[in-house]
Design a protein around this motif. Structure first.
Motif, short mmCIF file in Angstrom:
data_model
loop_
_atom_site.label_atom_id
_atom_site.label_comp_id
_atom_site.label_asym_id
_atom_site.label_seq_id
_atom_site.Cartn_x
_atom_site.Cartn_y
_atom_site.Cartn_z
N SER A 89 0.82 -1.20 0.00
CA SER A 89 0.00 0.00 0.00
C SER A 89 0.85 1.26 0.00
N SER A 90 2.06 1.16 0.53
CA SER A 90 2.94 2.31 0.57
C SER A 90 4.38 1.83 0.58
N SER A 91 5.20 2.42 -0.30
CA SER A 91 6.60 2.01 -0.36
C SER A 91 7.48 2.86 0.55
N LYS A 92 6.95 3.95 1.07
CA LYS A 92 7.73 4.84 1.92
C LYS A 92 7.77 4.30 3.34
N GLU A 93 8.99 4.13 3.85
CA GLU A 93 9.15 3.61 5.20
C GLU A 93 8.82 4.69 6.23
N THR A 94 8.10 4.28 7.27
CA THR A 94 7.86 5.19 8.38
C THR A 94 8.96 4.99 9.43
N ARG A 95 9.01 5.91 10.37
CA ARG A 95 10.06 5.82 11.40
C ARG A 95 9.87 4.54 12.23
N THR A 96 8.61 4.22 12.54
CA THR A 96 8.34 3.03 13.35
C THR A 96 8.70 1.76 12.61
N SER A 97 8.32 1.67 11.34
CA SER A 97 8.64 0.46 10.57
C SER A 97 10.15 0.29 10.41
N THR A 98 10.85 1.40 10.24
CA THR A 98 12.31 1.33 10.14
C THR A 98 12.94 0.83 11.43
N LEU A 99 12.46 1.36 12.56
CA LEU A 99 12.99 0.93 13.86
C LEU A 99 12.72 -0.55 14.11
N LEU A 100 11.52 -1.00 13.73
CA LEU A 100 11.19 -2.42 13.93
C LEU A 100 12.10 -3.31 13.09
N LYS A 101 12.29 -2.94 11.84
CA LYS A 101 13.14 -3.76 10.97
C LYS A 101 14.59 -3.76 11.45
N GLU A 102 15.06 -2.61 11.90
CA GLU A 102 16.43 -2.54 12.43
C GLU A 102 16.58 -3.40 13.67
N PHE A 103 15.52 -3.44 14.50
CA PHE A 103 15.57 -4.27 15.71
C PHE A 103 15.71 -5.74 15.35
N PHE A 104 14.93 -6.21 14.38
CA PHE A 104 15.00 -7.62 13.99
C PHE A 104 16.31 -7.94 13.29
N GLU A 105 16.83 -6.98 12.52
CA GLU A 105 18.11 -7.21 11.85
C GLU A 105 19.26 -7.29 12.85
N LYS A 106 19.16 -6.50 13.92
CA LYS A 106 20.23 -6.43 14.91
C LYS A 106 20.23 -7.64 15.83
N HIS A 107 19.06 -8.14 16.17
CA HIS A 107 18.94 -9.23 17.15
C HIS A 107 18.48 -10.50 16.46
N ARG A 108 19.40 -11.42 16.25
CA ARG A 108 19.05 -12.69 15.60
C ARG A 108 18.06 -13.50 16.44
N SER A 109 18.18 -13.39 17.77
CA SER A 109 17.26 -14.14 18.64
C SER A 109 15.81 -13.71 18.40
N SER A 110 15.59 -12.43 18.08
CA SER A 110 14.22 -11.97 17.82
C SER A 110 13.68 -12.59 16.54
#
Length: 642
Positions: free
Chosen positions: A21-42
Motif C-alpha cells: 500500500s505504501s513504499s515509503k518507510e515510516t520511522r516506526t517500521s524502520t525501527l522495527l526492521k532494524e531491531f529484527f536485523e540487529k537481534h538474531r534471537s528476535s
C-alpha cells in the motif's frame, strides 16, 4: 525481517516486492526492521511463533473432520437410542475414510455441489431456529442485547469464564479464512458472512436457546432434539453433507499451507499433485492426506465423544487466532505503514478478547486439550529442524563455494575436456561455484560445451510474474560458454514439468544472448551483470522454433537465420546453443549427506544427524521433486560437516 527472508538486490526489482500500500518507510517500521536485523534471537522467536500458528492450522486439519463428522453422525442416536456408541464411531470412521480416499480426485469435480449444500444447511438451521423461537419462547430475541451477556458473567462468575471454552466453538472455521481468500475476493466473503452466515447462525442459536429454556433436561444433543419430528431426517442428512464440505475446506487449507511451507524450506519435500489444470490452488498431497486420515481416525476412536474433541478443537482455533492477531501488529506497522497507535489498538481490542477465550481453553488441557499441544509440538519440531538443517546446508555451500575463474584457470593442469551438449548444474549459490561441482571437476575433469548454473529460489511473495521469473547472466568471457540462471518462484507458483522447463530455460538463454548483443554494441551492460530477459527478435525466434520442430536424436538440421538485425556473434552462439541442445541435456545435482561436526553439542548432533538425516532419507529426492528424468541425471556424492 524473519529467517525466511531470501530477498537480495536482484529480487528487489520484482514488482511483487513493491506492490504494498505504501513504499515509503515510516520511522516506526524502520525501527522495527532494524531491531529484527540487529537481534538474531528476535528473528528466531518470530519464526517459531509463525511456525506455531502454522502447526496449529495443520492440527486443525486433523480435528475439524473428526469433530464435525462425529458430531453429525451422533445425532442418529436421537432416533435410535439403543444404538451403541461403537456403531456411531464406526459410521464416522467410514465417512472419514471415504472423504480422504476421494481427495486425489480434487474438489473441481464435486465443487459445484458445495454452495448448494451449504445454502441448504444455513436455510435449514435458520428455519429450525425461527420455528423454535416462535414455538417455545419468542422473547428469546432479547438475547441480542449485550446486557444479558454482561448479566450472565456477573451471575456465573468463574463458571461463566469456564464456559468460554465451549462458546469459542461457535466461531470455529474463521481461523482458516486464508484458504477462502485464495479463491474469493474480500468483498464477497464480507457479504456472505454478514448477510448470510452470521444471521443464520444467530437464528439457529437463539432457536436452540428457546428450546432449552423450556426443555432443560435435553441439554445433551440439544441441537438434534430441537429439530421438529417431520423434518429430522432431511436436516440430519444435510448436516452430515455440510460437515463433509466443511471438512473438505480445512483439508484443502492444510494442503495449501503445507505446500507454501515446503516452498519456503520449512517442510520436508512432499509430492504435490495439481488436481485442476485451470485452478493452480487446487492441490493434493498424498503423504499429508493419509497422515491426516490416520490421525483423524485415531482421534475419533480414541476420544469417542465430541465433548473431549471439542476441548482440543477450541484450543487449536483460538491459538491460531491469537497468533494471527499478534503477527498483525507487524503487518500493520511494517507492511501497511500505519501508525503504531492503530496497531496497538487493534492488538488490544482483538487480543484481549482472544486471551479471555484462550485462558478458558487452557483450563481444558487435561480434558483433551493436551492432544493439539502435543501434535503441534511434534509438527513444530519437524518444521524447525528441517529449516535449521536446510539453512546449515546452504550456509556450508556458501562458505565453501569456489571461484569459477580460478577453477577454469587450472584447466590445463587438470586436463579439462569439453563434451557436446548442455549441462544444467543445480545449486543454491548465486555466485561462485557450488562445492559439489568443484568436487566433480577435480575427480572427473570434463563437462559440457555449454554450462548453465541454475538456482531455484522460492521468494516470500505469493507469485512472481512470468516476465520477471528468469535472471540470466554470463560467467567469464563469451568463449567459455558459461551462464548463470536464477529462476524465481513465489510460494504459490506451480513448478513447471522438467521438459517444459528445459525448453523455456534454453529459450531464455537465447533471449539473453540477443539482448547482450544489442546492449554490447552500445556498451550498456557491465561484465557479469544479470538481467531479466525480454522477447526474442524474429530471426532468433524462428531459428529456435525450427530447432524444436526439426531437432532430435539423429535428425540434426543446420540452423539458418532469416531477416536482419542479428549480429554474427549472436548467430554463432545461438546456433551453438541449439546444436548443444540437440546433442543432449544433462542435469547435475548434489547427493549430499549433512552431518554435524565433531565439536557440535549433543542437541545439534541429535537434530542434524538423527532427525534431519531421517527426514532427508525418507522425503522426496530433489530430482524427483523437480521431475528430472533419471536417465539424464548426474548425482555427485558429498559429505557436508556443518
Amino acid at each position: 525481517m524473519s529467517l525466511l527472508n531470501t530477498a537480495n538486490a536482484a529480487q528487489e526489482q520484482l514488482s511483487a516486492y513493491n506492490s504494498g500500500s505504501s513504499s515509503k518507510e515510516t520511522r516506526t517500521s524502520t525501527l522495527l526492521k532494524e531491531f529484527f536485523e540487529k537481534h538474531r534471537s528476535s528473528r528466531i522467536i518470530l519464526l517459531l511463533v509463525v511456525l506455531l500458528g502454522t502447526s496449529m492450522v495443520i492440527s486443525d486439519g486433523v480435528l475439524t473432520p473428526a469433530m464435525s463428522v462425529l458430531a453429525a453422525v451422533s445425532g442418529v442416536q436421537i432416533k435410535v437410542p439403543q444404538l451403541h456408541e461403537n456403531y456411531t464411531v464406526f459410521i464416522a470412521c467410514v465417512i472419514l475414510v471415504g472423504l480422504f480416499a476421494l481427495q486425489h480426485y480434487g474438489t473441481h469435480r464435486v465443487g459445484f455441489l458445495f454452495a448448494p449444500i451449504l445454502i441448504a444447511w444455513l436455510l435449514c438451521i435458520s428455519g429450525v431456529g425461527i420455528y423454535n423461537m416462535i414455538h417455545w419462547n419468542p422473547s428469546i430475541v432479547k438475547a441480542l442485547s449485550p446486557y444479558y451477556a454482561y448479566n450472565f458473567f456477573k451471575k456465573a462468575g468463574k463458571d461463566g469464564w469456564k464456559s468460554l471454552g465451549g462458546i469459542v466453538l461457535c466461531i470455529t472455521g474463521a481461523e482458516a479464512m486464508f484458504a477462502d481468500l485464495g479463491h474469493f475476493s474480500k468483498l464477497s466473503i464480507r457479504i456472505a458472512f454478514t448477510g448470510v452466515v452470521y444471521p443464520c447462525l444467530i437464528l439457529a442459536y437463539m432457536g436452540e436457546a428457546a428450546f432449552l429454556s423450556k426443555n432443560r433436561a435435553d441439554i445433551q444433543r440439544s441441537f438434534f432434539k430441537a429439530i421438529p419430528e417431520a423434518i429430522f431426517w432431511p436436516v440430519f442428512i444435510t448436516a452430515t453433507l455440510a460437515t463433509v464440505v466443511g471438512s473438505q475446506a480445512i483439508i484443502s487449507a492444510t494442503f495449501s499451507i503445507i505446500s507454501q511451507c515446503r516452498a519456503l524450506r520449512c517442510f520436508p519435500r512432499v509430492k504435490i499433485i495439481h488436481t485442476s489444470s485451470l485452478v493452480h490452488g487446487q492441490i493434493y498431497i498424498p503423504e499429508v492426506n493419509w497422515f491426516l486420515m490416520v490421525l483423524c481416525l485415531a482421534v475419533v476412536v480414541g476420544f469417542r465423544n465430541t465433548d473431549t474433541i471439542g476441548h482440543a478443537y477450541g484450543l487449536v482455533v483460538i491459538t491460531v487466532m491469537f497468533v494471527t492477531t499478534c503477527l498483525m501488529f507487524l503487518i500493520i506497522v511494517t507492511v501497511w505503514k500505519r501508525t503504531v497507535l492503530s496497531a496497538i489498538l487493534f492488538v488490544v481490542v482483538f487480543g484481549s478478547i482472544e486471551l479471555l477465550y484462550l485462558s478458558s481453553c487452557i483450563e481444558k488441557v487435561p480434558d483433551g486439550g493436551w492432544f493439539p499441544l502435543l501434535l503441534s509440538l511434534i509438527i513444530l519440531s519437524v518444521m524447525s529442524i528441517w529449516h535449521y538443517g536446510t539453512s546449515k546446508k546452504e550456509a556450508f555451500e556458501l562458505q565453501n563455494k569456489v571461484c569459477l575463474e580460478r577453477l577454469l584457470s587450472m584447466g590445463p593442469s587438470l586436463g579439462i575436456v569439453r563434451v557436446p551438449g548442455i549441462g544444467l548444474i543445480y545449486s543454491n549459490v548465486v555466485s561462485g561455484v557450488t562445492p559439489m561441482f568443484a568436487h566433480f571437476i577435480t575427480n572427473f575433469p570434463a563437462f559440457h560445451r555449454i554450462l548453465i548454473f541454475v538456482t531455484l529460489q522460492s521468494l516470500t511473495v505469493p507469485k512472481v510474474p512470468a516476465n520477471e521469473r528468469f535472471l540470466i547472466g554470463r560467467i567469464g568471457p563469451p568463449e567459455f560458454r558459461l551462464f548463470r540462471c536464477i529462476v524465481r518462484y513465489g510460494y504459490k507458483d506451480p513448478r513447471r514439468d522438467c521438459y517444459d522447463f528445459e525448453n523455456h530455460l534454453i529459450m531464455k538463454v537465447a533471449e539473453f544472448l540477443q539482448s547482450e548483443g544489442e546492449e554490447g554494441s552500445s556498451g550498456g551492460r557491465a561484465h557479469g551483470e544479470m538481467s531479466m530477459v525480454g522477447k526474442l527478435s524474429s530471426p532468433v525466434a524462428d531459428a529456435m522454433a525450427g530447432s524444436e520442430s526439426n531437432g532430435g536424436v539423429g535428425r540434426r538440421k543446420k540452423v539458418g537465420f532469416r531477416g536482419v538485425g542479428v549480429t554474427d556473434e549472436v548467430k554463432d552462439e545461438v546456433r551453438e546453443l541449439i546444436e548443444a541442445k540437440e546433442a543432449g541435456v544433462a542435469y547435475m545435482m548434489g547427493h549430499t549427506c549433512v552431518v554435524a561436526s565433531d565439536v557440535s553439542s549433543f542437541v545439534k548432533k541429535f537434530a542434524i544427524d538423527i532427525v534431519y538425516g531421517f527426514m532427508r532419507r525418507n522425503c522426496r529426492r530433489p530430482a524427483a521433486a523437480l521431475g528430472i528424468p533419471h536417465t539424464s541425471l548426474i548425482e555427485v556424492g558429498m559429505v557436508y560437516h556443518v
